[in-house]
Design an enzyme around this catalytic site. Structure first.
Site, PDB file in Angstrom:
ATOM      1  N   HIS A  31      -0.453   7.805   3.329  1.00 16.05           N
ATOM      2  CA  HIS A  31       1.106   7.660   3.609  1.00 16.05           C
ATOM      3  C   HIS A  31       1.889   8.775   2.734  1.00 16.05           C
ATOM      4  CE1 HIS A  31      -0.037   4.032   5.466  1.00 16.05           C
ATOM      5  NE2 HIS A  31      -0.454   3.826   4.376  1.00 16.05           N
TER       6      HIS A  31
ATOM      7  N   ALA B 242       0.803  -1.238   0.012  1.00 14.18           N
ATOM      8  CA  ALA B 242       0.062   0.047   0.073  1.00 14.18           C
ATOM      9  C   ALA B 242       1.092   1.361   0.020  1.00 14.18           C
ATOM     10  CB  ALA B 242      -0.997  -0.170   1.299  1.00 14.18           C
TER      11      ALA B 242
ATOM     12  N   ASN C 226       3.036  -2.366   7.781  1.00 16.73           N
ATOM     13  CA  ASN C 226       4.137  -3.121   7.065  1.00 16.73           C
ATOM     14  C   ASN C 226       4.632  -2.271   5.940  1.00 16.73           C
ATOM     15  OD1 ASN C 226       4.462  -5.737   8.031  1.00 16.73           O
ATOM     16  ND2 ASN C 226       2.047  -5.999   7.443  1.00 16.73           N
TER      17      ASN C 226
END
Length: 267
Positions: A219, A121, A189
């Site tokens: 992010h 992601a 992760n």
């Protein structure tokens, strides 16, 4: 190899999405087996092509050339060790668990296996790995997540941090990806993957914000190196599992395509 046999360890939201793509048809690839806790209680699925074998996660290497790990981090080693000892490829989504089992990298080297960490992601791992061929001065990642996607994280429980009723964004963690991998095993992760691509899990910096106004995981990565200074941001639509973005499964499929495709784009 004309046909690469793929196994999937875990059949949750990500495992099912990858299985659907393989069943629909990916050139040079076939879905050979799915590893679950209890094969005798495997779910009933209407497959378009030949049904894969349901087996235990530690037996997948017997039927596959490459195994996609998308199970809880607690069983990571049970999946990874047999695959790598057999000299086969392992696609890892629980990169945080890889930090706690880094001896598996040497095991892969000894037995000519390979650990593949897809983008998941996050974005920009190709640029970061390229920058790492020179000198990277700093890597900073800032993650903002909906409150629901962070509830239950061990770090919050251990530090008595209650975010259930917050009404404004709140910084809940600042530290290294190695620390985050322990405190947020189901969430970060991506931060570990960024650190593995760049300057490592101890020198990279990570901030985690809980933001009640968000519906997507956001992010942002900022990199300063001797070759380039760059920043990247991605807003992920959650999958059926709110802790994981939809693009995670798609990144696995893209990585699998590269194993057999006639054209590879990106580092």
């Amino acid at each position: 190899m004309n046909n690469i046999r793929v196994g999937i360890a875990g059949f949750g939201a990500i495992g099912q999405a990858v299985a659907q793509s393989l069943d629909a048809g990916l050139p040079g690839l076939s879905l050979a087996a799915i590893g679950v806790r209890d094969p005798s209680a495997a779910p009933t699925v209407a497959w378009t092509n030949a049904a894969p074998r349901f087996t235990t996660i530690d037996a997948l290497h017997e039927y596959c050339d490459v195994v996609v790990e998308c199970a809880p981090a607690a069983v990571f080693r049970n999946i990874a060790e047999p695959v790598l000892r057999a000299g086969k490829k392992l696609v890892v989504l629980s990169s945080g668990a890889l930090l706690r089992n880094d001896d598996l990298i040497e095991l892969a080297r000894q037995h000519h296996g390979q650990i593949i960490v897809p983008s998941g992601a996050i974005l920009g791992l190709d640029a970061i790995t390229a920058a790492a061929e020179g000198v990277i001065h700093s890597v900073t990642m800032i993650t903002r997540k909906p409150v629901q996607g962070l509830l239950g994280a061990p770090y919050l429980t251990d530090n008595n941090i209650d975010i259930a009723g917050i009404t404004e964004p709140r910084l809940i963690f600042r530290g290294s990806p190695r620390e985050a991998a322990i405190g947020f095993p189901a969430n970060l992760n991506v931060a570990v993957s960024v650190s593995l691509a760049g300057i490592g899990p101890d020198r990279s910096t990570l901030e985690i914000w809980a933001d009640p106004s968000l519906e997507r995981n956001v992010h942002r990565v900022e990199v300063v190196s001797d070759a380039a200074t760059f920043s990247m941001e991605i807003q992920n639509i959650p999958s059926a599992n709110p802790k994981t973005g939809r693009i995670t499964a798609q990144s696995v499929v893209a990585a699998l395509r590269k194993l057999s495709g006639p054209l590879r784009v990106g580092t």
